[in-house]
Enzyme design. Structure first.
Site, PDB file in Angstrom:
ATOM      1  N   LYS A   1     -58.987   3.113 -35.400  1.00  5.38           N
ATOM      2  CA  LYS A   1     -59.064   2.738 -33.318  1.00  5.38           C
ATOM      3  C   LYS A   1     -60.708   3.152 -33.266  1.00  5.38           C
ATOM      4  O   LYS A   1     -61.176   3.143 -33.010  1.00  5.38           O
ATOM      5  CB  LYS A   1     -57.824   3.198 -32.532  1.00  5.38           C
ATOM      6  CG  LYS A   1     -59.209   2.962 -31.353  1.00  5.38           C
ATOM      7  CD  LYS A   1     -57.664   3.958 -30.986  1.00  5.38           C
ATOM      8  CE  LYS A   1     -57.631   5.715 -30.138  1.00  5.38           C
ATOM      9  NZ  LYS A   1     -58.699   6.148 -29.770  1.00  5.38           N
ATOM     10  N   ASN A   2     -60.691   4.517 -33.861  1.00  5.41           N
ATOM     11  CA  ASN A   2     -61.621   5.493 -32.960  1.00  5.41           C
ATOM     12  C   ASN A   2     -63.090   5.776 -33.874  1.00  5.41           C
ATOM     13  O   ASN A   2     -64.211   5.843 -33.787  1.00  5.41           O
ATOM     14  CB  ASN A   2     -61.372   7.147 -32.604  1.00  5.41           C
ATOM     15  CG  ASN A   2     -60.709   7.660 -31.716  1.00  5.41           C
ATOM     16  OD1 ASN A   2     -60.703   6.707 -30.914  1.00  5.41           O
ATOM     17  ND2 ASN A   2     -60.038   8.797 -32.143  1.00  5.41           N
TER      18      ASN A   2
ATOM     19  N   CYS B   1     -59.479  12.546 -17.400  1.00  8.54           N
ATOM     20  CA  CYS B   1     -58.204  11.605 -18.316  1.00  8.54           C
ATOM     21  C   CYS B   1     -56.802  12.474 -17.880  1.00  8.54           C
ATOM     22  O   CYS B   1     -56.737  13.957 -17.883  1.00  8.54           O
ATOM     23  CB  CYS B   1     -58.618  11.360 -18.927  1.00  8.54           C
ATOM     24  SG  CYS B   1     -58.598  12.055 -20.329  1.00  8.54           S
TER      25      CYS B   1
ATOM     26  N   ARG C   1     -62.933  15.935 -19.378  1.00  5.70           N
ATOM     27  CA  ARG C   1     -63.426  15.191 -20.256  1.00  5.70           C
ATOM     28  C   ARG C   1     -65.278  14.825 -19.511  1.00  5.70           C
ATOM     29  O   ARG C   1     -65.265  13.837 -19.343  1.00  5.70           O
ATOM     30  CB  ARG C   1     -63.188  14.565 -20.681  1.00  5.70           C
ATOM     31  CG  ARG C   1     -61.629  14.884 -21.741  1.00  5.70           C
ATOM     32  CD  ARG C   1     -60.501  13.113 -22.168  1.00  5.70           C
ATOM     33  NE  ARG C   1     -61.304  12.501 -23.457  1.00  5.70           N
ATOM     34  CZ  ARG C   1     -61.043  11.981 -23.883  1.00  5.70           C
ATOM     35  NH1 ARG C   1     -60.336  10.985 -23.512  1.00  5.70           N
ATOM     36  NH2 ARG C   1     -61.366  11.015 -25.034  1.00  5.70           N
TER      37      ARG C   1
ATOM     38  N   ASP D   1     -55.618  15.586 -32.143  1.00  2.00           N
ATOM     39  CA  ASP D   1     -54.960  13.851 -32.101  1.00  2.00           C
ATOM     40  C   ASP D   1     -53.446  14.318 -32.326  1.00  2.00           C
ATOM     41  O   ASP D   1     -52.965  13.448 -32.051  1.00  2.00           O
ATOM     42  CB  ASP D   1     -55.832  12.695 -32.009  1.00  2.00           C
ATOM     43  CG  ASP D   1     -56.821  12.291 -31.551  1.00  2.00           C
ATOM     44  OD1 ASP D   1     -56.899  12.742 -30.616  1.00  2.00           O
ATOM     45  OD2 ASP D   1     -57.821  11.747 -31.540  1.00  2.00           O
TER      46      ASP D   1
ATOM     47  N   ARG E   1     -52.549   1.326 -26.763  1.00  2.00           N
ATOM     48  CA  ARG E   1     -53.869   1.486 -27.316  1.00  2.00           C
ATOM     49  C   ARG E   1     -54.336   2.298 -28.402  1.00  2.00           C
ATOM     50  O   ARG E   1     -55.351   1.627 -28.688  1.00  2.00           O
ATOM     51  CB  ARG E   1     -54.442   2.732 -25.787  1.00  2.00           C
ATOM     52  CG  ARG E   1     -54.463   2.262 -24.339  1.00  2.00           C
ATOM     53  CD  ARG E   1     -54.785   4.102 -23.921  1.00  2.00           C
ATOM     54  NE  ARG E   1     -55.890   4.057 -24.195  1.00  2.00           N
ATOM     55  CZ  ARG E   1     -56.377   5.368 -23.843  1.00  2.00           C
ATOM     56  NH1 ARG E   1     -56.233   5.777 -22.728  1.00  2.00           N
ATOM     57  NH2 ARG E   1     -58.007   5.345 -24.096  1.00  2.00           N
TER      58      ARG E   1
HETATM   59  C1  EPZ Z   1     -62.987  11.550 -29.434  1.00  2.00           C
HETATM   60  O1  EPZ Z   1     -63.315  11.784 -28.108  1.00  2.00           O
HETATM   61  C2  EPZ Z   1     -61.670  10.767 -29.632  1.00  2.00           C
HETATM   62  N1  EPZ Z   1     -61.779   9.582 -29.514  1.00  2.00           N
HETATM   63  C3  EPZ Z   1     -60.557  11.906 -28.863  1.00  2.00           C
HETATM   64  O2  EPZ Z   1     -59.309  10.797 -29.402  1.00  2.00           O
HETATM   65  C4  EPZ Z   1     -60.658  12.561 -29.761  1.00  2.00           C
HETATM   66  O3  EPZ Z   1     -59.448  13.714 -29.547  1.00  2.00           O
HETATM   67  C5  EPZ Z   1     -62.236  13.313 -28.985  1.00  2.00           C
HETATM   68  O4  EPZ Z   1     -63.144  13.223 -29.692  1.00  2.00           O
HETATM   69  C6  EPZ Z   1     -62.109  14.848 -30.312  1.00  2.00           C
HETATM   70  O5  EPZ Z   1     -61.700  14.460 -31.689  1.00  2.00           O
HETATM   71  C7  EPZ Z   1     -62.582   8.574 -29.213  1.00  2.00           C
HETATM   72  O6  EPZ Z   1     -62.753   8.593 -30.466  1.00  2.00           O
HETATM   73  C8  EPZ Z   1     -63.008   7.133 -28.385  1.00  2.00           C
HETATM   74  P1  EPZ Z   1     -65.394  15.476 -27.508  1.00  2.00           P
HETATM   75  P2  EPZ Z   1     -64.768  12.177 -27.328  1.00  2.00           P
HETATM   76  O7  EPZ Z   1     -66.545  14.440 -26.867  1.00  2.00           O
HETATM   77  O8  EPZ Z   1     -65.407  12.102 -27.366  1.00  2.00           O
HETATM   78  C9  EPZ Z   1     -66.661  18.198 -23.953  1.00  2.00           C
HETATM   79  C10 EPZ Z   1     -57.845   9.595 -29.028  1.00  2.00           C
HETATM   80  O9  EPZ Z   1     -56.062   9.870 -28.834  1.00  2.00           O
HETATM   81  N2  EPZ Z   1     -67.522  17.725 -23.685  1.00  2.00           N
HETATM   82  O10 EPZ Z   1     -65.672  15.010 -29.277  1.00  2.00           O
HETATM   83  O11 EPZ Z   1     -64.848  12.032 -25.417  1.00  2.00           O
HETATM   84  C11 EPZ Z   1     -64.814  17.664 -24.248  1.00  2.00           C
HETATM   85  O12 EPZ Z   1     -64.667  18.081 -22.790  1.00  2.00           O
HETATM   86  C12 EPZ Z   1     -58.441  10.503 -28.022  1.00  2.00           C
HETATM   87  O13 EPZ Z   1     -57.541   8.571 -29.900  1.00  2.00           O
HETATM   88  C13 EPZ Z   1     -67.916  17.937 -22.771  1.00  2.00           C
HETATM   89  O14 EPZ Z   1     -68.210  19.403 -22.068  1.00  2.00           O
HETATM   90  O15 EPZ Z   1     -64.341  13.581 -27.057  1.00  2.00           O
HETATM   91  C14 EPZ Z   1     -63.926  18.131 -25.105  1.00  2.00           C
HETATM   92  O16 EPZ Z   1     -63.416  19.578 -24.396  1.00  2.00           O
HETATM   93  C15 EPZ Z   1     -58.405  11.168 -27.181  1.00  2.00           C
HETATM   94  N3  EPZ Z   1     -69.567  17.428 -22.224  1.00  2.00           N
HETATM   95  C16 EPZ Z   1     -64.847  18.605 -25.868  1.00  2.00           C
HETATM   96  O17 EPZ Z   1     -66.353  18.376 -25.608  1.00  2.00           O
HETATM   97  C17 EPZ Z   1     -69.131  16.006 -23.005  1.00  2.00           C
HETATM   98  O18 EPZ Z   1     -70.493  15.261 -23.067  1.00  2.00           O
HETATM   99  C18 EPZ Z   1     -64.768  17.899 -27.398  1.00  2.00           C
HETATM  100  O19 EPZ Z   1     -65.206  16.112 -26.303  1.00  2.00           O
HETATM  101  C19 EPZ Z   1     -68.704  15.528 -23.978  1.00  2.00           C
HETATM  102  C20 EPZ Z   1     -67.575  16.544 -24.554  1.00  2.00           C
END
Ligand code: EPZ
Length: 421
Positions: free
Chosen positions: A22-23, A118, A123, A306, A398
């Site tokens: 998916k991701n 969420c 996030r 995850d 999802r």
């Molecule tokens: C991706 O989310 C995945 N989603 C998530 O999977 C996964 O949990 C996550 O990466 C971490 O591995 C998809 O790929 C669609 P991040 P993403 O940006 O990209 C902070 C699932 O269940 N952050 O790596 O949104 C954020 O809040 C989903 O399949 C900022 O502060 O995660 C978090 O604490 C859930 N500012 C950390 O960084 C930003 O601009 C990592 O988030 C972006 C992120």
């Protein structure tokens, strides 16, 4: 709303074929917008998030055909325009922010409704936005919509303040068509990012350093539509291995990449399970003496957030104390109250969960709060004594293709029924 009814306590055994990731599929679908013409994607899982993404890219002008049975998606992105992606689509899926990269690169403007908070934490998307600012865009927020404008993206050096999968993906897409060289530092090294990078390279992008902290992109004038096969889903693979372990069965995941789940394989081995692998499969089998473990979630190649919730369900069944420290998201323990209803002995202290294994989990009616919390409840119910009813299973839709069917294939007593709250 449908429910799952699970009669637990069966020993699972057999093989599960893993679907496309998916991701990885989500960004690859969106990245197809970077090329005029028709791209063909194979191994696209039939999931709710994929269908939402297809609706989003259609909204901005792409023409798509999805043969869900064959997992085949074609995308014609000859004409795309900056039609604002509505909140109704964005609010269900944060990855909708990915359209910003291709829209800025091709249309020089992007209006995307700001994804809200969420279930797993605030996030924010600030890292995506400051990256695009560095690359020559101005960004404003008007009535909940991020409006990005550029006279043409330009290469820049940008060190992300925090490792972010989404920001690395978005900036990689933008940089591929930007003028000049972009150096991205503190990049996410997740296999999903690498899969997207490979897709972009196949389209003609000039990218070096994929899978490392520093990625260098030399922008090209145009990218070409291509055919591409999405990599296997490591989180799905991990979830089935954890289900097998929780039921003390022997379960093999096939069409998987063992190196993508090395941290899980190491953790299961340290807990006393017997793991074996081939180049594209992994088998878990019970071991003689099982024990609890300390697991800390960290970006790849560390233990993935995850798989944290599914891992906790297994830990709840192991002798002794286990601890999980969740360092990625601040609110990713929503499965804990439900596991307590099933007889788990778990305490939360800030970002840590202390799990005191119990001899047997007990069935209960429980409710999914997000996708991976949902997987955790399914695993707990499979391991528990008695019949559990799991509600709000749209969360699992999802991210787990044919969940019921695949679990039935390895001996689980699970049915999907209409109705429920
Ligand atoms: C991706 O989310 C995945 N989603 C998530 O999977 C996964 O949990 C996550 O990466 C971490 O591995 C998809 O790929 C669609 P991040 P993403 O940006 O990209 C902070 C699932 O269940 N952050 O790596 O949104 C954020 O809040 C989903 O399949 C900022 O502060 O995660 C978090 O604490 C859930 N500012 C950390 O960084 C930003 O601009 C990592 O988030 C972006 C992120």
């Amino acid at each position: 709303m449908d429910i799952y009814r699970i009669r637990g306590g069966k020993t699972l055994s057999g093989e599960v074929q893993i679907s496309g990731a998916k991701n990885a599929a989500l960004p690859v679908i969106v990245a197809s917008l970077l090329a005029r013409g028709k791209s063909t994607l194979y191994n696209v899982p039939d999931l709710q998030d994929i269908r939402t993404t297809i609706r989003i890219i259609e909204h901005i002008g792409a023409k798509t055909e999805f043969d869900a049975e064959k997992n085949l998606l074609t995308i014609d992105a000859t004409d795309i325009t900056n039609g604002e992606v509505p909140y109704d689509l964005v609010k269900t899926m944060r990855a909708s922010i990915y359209v910003m990269g291709p829209l800025l690169a091709r249309c020089c403007e992007a209006d995307v409704s700001l994804p809200g908070g969420c279930a797993i934490g605030a996030r924010p998307v600030d890292i995506h936005l400051s990256g695009f600012e560095k690359m020559g865009s101005t960004i404003t927020l008007e009535h909940g919509t991020v409006k990005a404008r550029t006279k043409g993206l330009t290469g820049a050096t940008y060190k992300m303040p925090k490792i972010s999968v989404g920001a690395t993906i978005n900036l990689l897409m933008g940089a591929s068509l930007a003028k000049g060289e972009t150096v991205l530092e503190n990049c996410a090294m997740e296999p999903d990012v690498v899969d997207l990078g490979r897709f972009l390279i196949k389209m003609g992008a000039k990218i070096e350093g994929l899978g490392t902290e520093r990625i260098i992109v030399n922008g090209v004038e145009k990218l070409n539509p291509v055919e591409y096969t999405i990599m296997p889903d490591r989180i799905e693979a991990g979830s089935y291995l954890l289900a097998g372990a929780a039921c003390r069965g022997t379960v093999t995941v096939t069409h998987a990449v063992p190196d993508h789940i090395r941290a899980l394989i190491d953790a299961l081995t340290a807990m006393g399970f017997t793991l074996s692998e081939t180049k594209d499969s992994v088998t878990v089998a019970p071991g003689r003496s099982l024990r609890g473990l300390l697991v800390t979630t960290t970006p790849f190649p560390g233990f993935p957030t995850d798989l944290q919730a599914p891992m906790m369900s297994l830990m709840a069944t192991l002798p002794g104390i286990s601890v999980i420290i969740e360092t990625i998201f601040e609110n990713r323990f929503t499965h804990v109250p439900e596991l307590l209803r099933m007889g788990g002995d778990i305490t939360i202290e800030g970002r840590s969960a202390i799990i005191n294994g119990v001899p047997k989990l007990l069935s209960a009616p429980v409710m999914m709060s997000d996708l991976r919390a949902g997987a955790a409840l399914v695993i707990a119910a499979l391991a528990a004594e008695g019949e559990s009813e799991i509600r709000r299973i749209y969360h699992a839709d999802r991210g787990y293709e044919k969940l019921c069917h695949k679990l039935q294939g390895i001996g689980a007593d699970i049915v999907r029924e209409k109705g429920g709250m």
